[in-house]
Design an enzyme around this catalytic site. Sequence first.
Site, mmCIF file in Angstrom:
data_model
loop_
_atom_site.group_PDB
_atom_site.id
_atom_site.type_symbol
_atom_site.label_atom_id
_atom_site.label_comp_id
_atom_site.label_asym_id
_atom_site.label_seq_id
_atom_site.Cartn_x
_atom_site.Cartn_y
_atom_site.Cartn_z
ATOM 1 N N SER A 190 -22.842 51.511 41.055
ATOM 2 C CA SER A 190 -24.145 50.887 41.304
ATOM 3 C C SER A 190 -24.869 51.436 42.518
ATOM 4 C CB SER A 190 -23.968 49.381 41.446
ATOM 5 O OG SER A 190 -23.092 49.103 42.520
ATOM 6 N N HIS A 218 -22.847 47.393 35.181
ATOM 7 C CA HIS A 218 -24.150 48.070 35.301
ATOM 8 C C HIS A 218 -24.435 48.960 34.090
ATOM 9 C CE1 HIS A 218 -25.678 46.911 39.263
ATOM 10 N NE2 HIS A 218 -24.419 46.866 39.638
ATOM 11 N N LYS A 249 -26.394 40.457 34.706
ATOM 12 C CA LYS A 249 -27.292 41.592 34.946
ATOM 13 C C LYS A 249 -28.196 41.772 33.721
ATOM 14 C CE LYS A 249 -24.743 43.557 38.714
ATOM 15 N NZ LYS A 249 -23.304 43.431 38.956
HETATM 16 C C1 LIG Z 1 -22.294 42.750 39.723
HETATM 17 C C2 LIG Z 1 -20.946 43.264 39.511
HETATM 18 C C3 LIG Z 1 -19.853 42.410 39.415
HETATM 19 C C4 LIG Z 1 -19.966 40.920 39.638
HETATM 20 O O1 LIG Z 1 -20.535 40.290 38.540
HETATM 21 P P1 LIG Z 1 -20.751 38.708 38.599
HETATM 22 O O2 LIG Z 1 -20.731 38.294 37.177
HETATM 23 O O3 LIG Z 1 -22.053 38.494 39.276
HETATM 24 O O4 LIG Z 1 -19.610 38.139 39.377
HETATM 25 C C5 LIG Z 1 -18.612 42.957 39.141
HETATM 26 N N1 LIG Z 1 -18.458 44.289 38.975
HETATM 27 C C6 LIG Z 1 -19.488 45.150 39.086
HETATM 28 C C7 LIG Z 1 -19.264 46.614 38.882
HETATM 29 C C8 LIG Z 1 -20.763 44.666 39.366
HETATM 30 O O5 LIG Z 1 -21.775 45.514 39.490
#
Ligand SMILES: *Cc1c(COP(=O)(O)O)cnc(C)c1O
Length: 415
Positions: A190, A218, A249
């Site tokens: 990310s 992502h 996301k």
């Molecule tokens: C955003 C993200 C998470 C966390 O996700 P949530 O559901 O908000 O806890 C975990 N791993 C990666 C790679 C992320 O980008």
Amino acid sequence: MSYSEHTRGIYQQRLNDIREAGLFKQERFIHSPQAADIEVEFPSGADLKKVINVCANNYLGLSSHPEVVKAAHEGLDTRGYGMSSVRFICGTQDIHRELEKVVTDFLGTEDTILFPSCMDANAGVFEAILTKDDIMISDRLVHASIVDGMRLCNAEHDTYKHGDMEHLEKKLQQFQDKRLRVIINDGVYSMDGDTAKLDEVVRLAEAYDALVFVDDSHASGFIGKTGRGTHEKCGVVGKMDIITTTFGKALGGASGGCVSGRKEIVEMCRQRARPYLFSNAMAPVIISGVLKAFEILKRSTELRDKLEENAHYWRRGLTEAGFILKKGDTPIVPVMLFNAKLSQDFSRDLYGEGIYAIGFFFPVVAKGQARIRTQLSAGHEKHHLDKALEAFSKIGKKYQILGKTEEEIVSMYGL
Ligand SMILES: *Cc1c(COP(=O)(O)O)cnc(C)c1O
């Protein structure tokens, strides 16, 4: 007195240290739904300002999509507000199981288990499936939640250099005596917006008898021709042993996550994963919203196609303006500024021009690698992007960095 002046002083000192190091994070208050156009209060108490958001994980523009909102309302009406239970006691509704089936089908795996978040999925999965006789080999840049999950597991741990397949192969050779080997990657990283080479990872996993884990938070919903994720882009659908991902996301943006993969591994998580066993079931209103998000994705590739177009347009625009970007082909587009203070000043000036984008600097990224990370959305229209490009160019001119090399920018501003 339990919270003595001495104790208070310890925390005040630590908070001051964070401020003095320039690492204090100030939140901005958004008074509108999440979207391309938002209304923001910043700093606290200031008048509301309408700005264009170019730093959300709202990749498909589903966070406030009318169909998703409507489905969530229906979920609320037909299944109530909360479950008041963990899954295995009385927290599993028909729609929880339905979503697990939908995710399994979409990701091309054998089974899926929902978690309150992807952070929880990553925190629970390793401990549930590995023992001290096993080895976790992770890419050095994996997400913080994976790092925490590995810490909670007593399997041995080693890392391989980011994206370096030769180094990974060496590590696999080194650990051939272990009971199980797991190769652990993010699908899309990310901070830089680059992608794991999952096809090569699979080749090594087959050669050295290892499991493949990918966190596709992502990527799920938009990477690959039909948005299934990094494994689709790399042509290895069906070869992932463990996929974790988030619904926070692209897939509606509310919350929730899952472990999807081999059915025995999913079953082990149902029996043993602590965030699954000891944290509340996902709220029905969110399950209904996520189900609708998947329905929209399966109907057509229109949203991920538009996102891809927007990302190309944005990259081209910034490159032509003379900015230095991290190379890549994802909707994560880091605009490199190298100097931490410059990234803060740049972000502040963008906000003045009605563009919301945050500067990232050490320790979130390496020293001397400060940047504005921009993220595109299918919710962006050309007029949003044109206005944002104009603002970037104007501020870029102000700081005289357009068309400059990294060395030139660093010599002007330092690291
Ligand atoms: C955003 C993200 C998470 C966390 O996700 P949530 O559901 O908000 O806890 C975990 N791993 C990666 C790679 C992320 O980008």
